[in-house]
Scaffold this active site. Structure first.
Site, PDB file in Angstrom:
ATOM      1  N   HIS A  53       0.745  -1.091   0.020  1.00 17.03           N
ATOM      2  CA  HIS A  53       0.079  -0.080   0.020  1.00 17.03           C
ATOM      3  C   HIS A  53       1.027   1.029   0.154  1.00 17.03           C
ATOM      4  O   HIS A  53       1.231   1.810   1.246  1.00 17.03           O
ATOM      5  CB  HIS A  53      -1.059   0.136   1.384  1.00 17.03           C
ATOM      6  CG  HIS A  53      -1.796   1.111   1.388  1.00 17.03           C
ATOM      7  ND1 HIS A  53      -3.035   0.791   1.906  1.00 17.03           N
ATOM      8  CD2 HIS A  53      -1.978   2.216   0.678  1.00 17.03           C
ATOM      9  CE1 HIS A  53      -3.641   2.188   1.835  1.00 17.03           C
ATOM     10  NE2 HIS A  53      -3.003   2.911   1.034  1.00 17.03           N
TER      11      HIS A  53
ATOM     12  N   HIS B 198      -9.496   0.569  -1.378  1.00 18.27           N
ATOM     13  CA  HIS B 198      -9.404   1.456   0.099  1.00 18.27           C
ATOM     14  C   HIS B 198     -10.725   1.391   0.568  1.00 18.27           C
ATOM     15  O   HIS B 198     -11.705   1.627  -0.046  1.00 18.27           O
ATOM     16  CB  HIS B 198      -9.068   2.805  -0.490  1.00 18.27           C
ATOM     17  CG  HIS B 198      -7.636   3.044  -0.691  1.00 18.27           C
ATOM     18  ND1 HIS B 198      -6.831   2.322  -1.541  1.00 18.27           N
ATOM     19  CD2 HIS B 198      -6.859   3.939  -0.193  1.00 18.27           C
ATOM     20  CE1 HIS B 198      -5.563   2.955  -1.618  1.00 18.27           C
ATOM     21  NE2 HIS B 198      -5.631   3.863  -0.602  1.00 18.27           N
TER      22      HIS B 198
ATOM     23  N   GLU C 217     -11.217   3.252   6.161  1.00 20.12           N
ATOM     24  CA  GLU C 217     -10.185   4.256   6.652  1.00 20.12           C
ATOM     25  C   GLU C 217     -10.860   5.360   7.302  1.00 20.12           C
ATOM     26  O   GLU C 217     -10.833   5.657   8.694  1.00 20.12           O
ATOM     27  CB  GLU C 217      -9.149   4.934   5.448  1.00 20.12           C
ATOM     28  CG  GLU C 217      -8.146   5.805   6.031  1.00 20.12           C
ATOM     29  CD  GLU C 217      -7.592   6.776   4.999  1.00 20.12           C
ATOM     30  OE1 GLU C 217      -6.499   7.448   5.235  1.00 20.12           O
ATOM     31  OE2 GLU C 217      -7.917   6.525   3.705  1.00 20.12           O
TER      32      GLU C 217
ATOM     33  N   ASP D 126       2.036   4.167   2.644  1.00 19.50           N
ATOM     34  CA  ASP D 126       0.599   5.037   2.198  1.00 19.50           C
ATOM     35  C   ASP D 126       1.347   5.866   1.262  1.00 19.50           C
ATOM     36  O   ASP D 126       1.621   5.780  -0.062  1.00 19.50           O
ATOM     37  CB  ASP D 126      -0.183   5.538   3.199  1.00 19.50           C
ATOM     38  CG  ASP D 126      -1.548   5.848   2.664  1.00 19.50           C
ATOM     39  OD1 ASP D 126      -1.807   5.761   1.314  1.00 19.50           O
ATOM     40  OD2 ASP D 126      -2.338   6.148   3.451  1.00 19.50           O
ATOM     41  N   ASP D 127       1.632   7.166   1.972  1.00 18.40           N
ATOM     42  CA  ASP D 127       2.185   8.332   0.884  1.00 18.40           C
ATOM     43  C   ASP D 127       3.529   8.772   1.973  1.00 18.40           C
ATOM     44  O   ASP D 127       3.289   9.904   2.632  1.00 18.40           O
ATOM     45  CB  ASP D 127       1.225   9.312   1.014  1.00 18.40           C
ATOM     46  CG  ASP D 127       0.108   8.877   0.167  1.00 18.40           C
ATOM     47  OD1 ASP D 127      -0.039   8.838  -1.157  1.00 18.40           O
ATOM     48  OD2 ASP D 127      -0.864   8.447   0.699  1.00 18.40           O
TER      49      ASP D 127
END
Length: 349
Positions: free
Chosen positions: A24, A203, A206, A284-285
């Site tokens: 991810h 996704h 979340e 993630d980022d």
């Protein structure tokens, strides 16, 4: 499997050294401020920030949408095939130093097509970096994601534009603004993707409710849930995820930065593992959320008091949850065991 004893003071180093898969990670979210400024200069793109420091200071998010606003602004510097190659190559080089043996990388073509960047420019640049990484010993694959705040019709258009390059990506996913954009909104396009033989991820859970996870499983037929931390609010869902070994690609620092959890000490990763779920750790980022995969492991372990046994389980889960061939998974699992034996505490006399 019986694990060797690991001294607690060796745990941070073990977390960094153990082999792991990252499942991810949004490639556009690995775009560091330094590269944003370098690519802006190379491509003649004007930025609304005077310096790298000013841009870093802007990374103050209150929720998913406030993050996405700056995320899309940063992506504006990506225009040429070489830009996408450089971006992916930088991430994969960093991943190799963190003992990521396999990466399944998300990319958002709609972020770029909206700016007039051709599909082939995006995919060919990213794919070349994956090919080069494999030559250096890091397995890497691409997963195309649809932006859920856009329409299903636009997702279909994106899929059709990508199909001439289908040999370069192994699956499709669903990302961007979750609340108000349920998975069922994209039922038909994911049905088409399944017909075409792509792996399916999404996704869900979340910021969105457990119902979105049910939809991802039952409507989209997702093989893996990205995030999924809201599943703990639905006992029947937790039982299903555990029984079916549906992987969750959890992103601790992202969850903290976007206020899904007030702080890492309250993160539910340990609870997910204790319930028998196939949870994994991912970044993630990483450029925006304060750390790559090893920082995610080390900080959530320090905050929650998880142990070496749980570290082994998370790494093993990451191989199981990947779309890599079984032979590769077995090889990485053996390497994981070797790493734990190397870090084992000396026997007491």
């Amino acid at each position: 499997m019986k694990l060797p004893a690991i001294a607690p003071d060796r745990l941070p180093a073990l977390l960094a050294a153990m082999p792991k898969a990252e499942l991810h990670m949004h490639i556009e979210g690995s775009l560091e401020p330094e590269m944003i400024f370098a690519l802006a200069e190379r491509n003649g793109v004007a930025l609304p920030y005077a310096s790298i420091e000013e841009l870093r200071h802007a990374y103050a998010f209150t929720d998913l949408q406030s993050f996405l606003d700056i995320y899309y602004a940063g992506a504006s510097v990506l225009l040429k095939e070489e830009d996408f190659y450089d971006l992916a190559q930088a991430y994969l080089a960093r991943a190799a130093t963190e003992n990521v043996v396999h990466a399944e990388i998300f990319f958002d073509p709609q972020t770029h097509s909206a700016r007039g960047v051709p599909m082939q420019t995006v995919i060919r640049g990213l794919s070349r970096a994956c090919v080069d990484a494999r030559a250096q010993g890091t397995s890497a694959e691409l997963i195309l994601c649809f932006l859920r705040h856009l329409s299903e019709a636009e997702a279909f258009e994106t899929l059709e534009a990508a199909l001439p390059f289908r040999e370069h990506f192994i699956g499709v996913g669903l990302d961007s603004s979750e609340v108000g954009n349920p998975p069922e909104k994209f039922a038909r396009v994911f049905a088409r993707c399944r017909e075409l033989g792509f792996h399916i991820v999404a996704h869900a859970g979340e910021e969105g409710p457990p119902a979105y996870i049910w939809q991802a499983l039952d409507v989209l037929k997702a093989e893996r849930i990205d995030h999924g931390v809201q599943a703990v609010h639905d006992a029947a869902l937790m039982q299903r995820l555990a029984a079916e070994r549906v992987p969750l690609t959890v992103c601790p620092l992202s969850n903290q930065k976007l206020r899904v959890f007030p702080d890492l000490a309250q993160h539910n990763l340990k609870r997910l593992l204790d319930a028998g779920l196939c949870a994994t750790v991912n970044s993630d980022d990483p450029a925006y959320f304060g750390g790559h995969i090893n920082a995610n492991f080390q900080q959530v372990f320090a905050a929650t008091g998880m142990t070496a046994e749980q570290a082994w389980q998370l790494a093993a889960n990451s191989f199981e949850a990947s779309f890599a061939p079984a032979a590769d998974q077995a090889r990485w699992l053996a390497r994981l065991q070797d790493t734990f034996e190397r870090f084992a505490a000396p026997a007491e006399i």
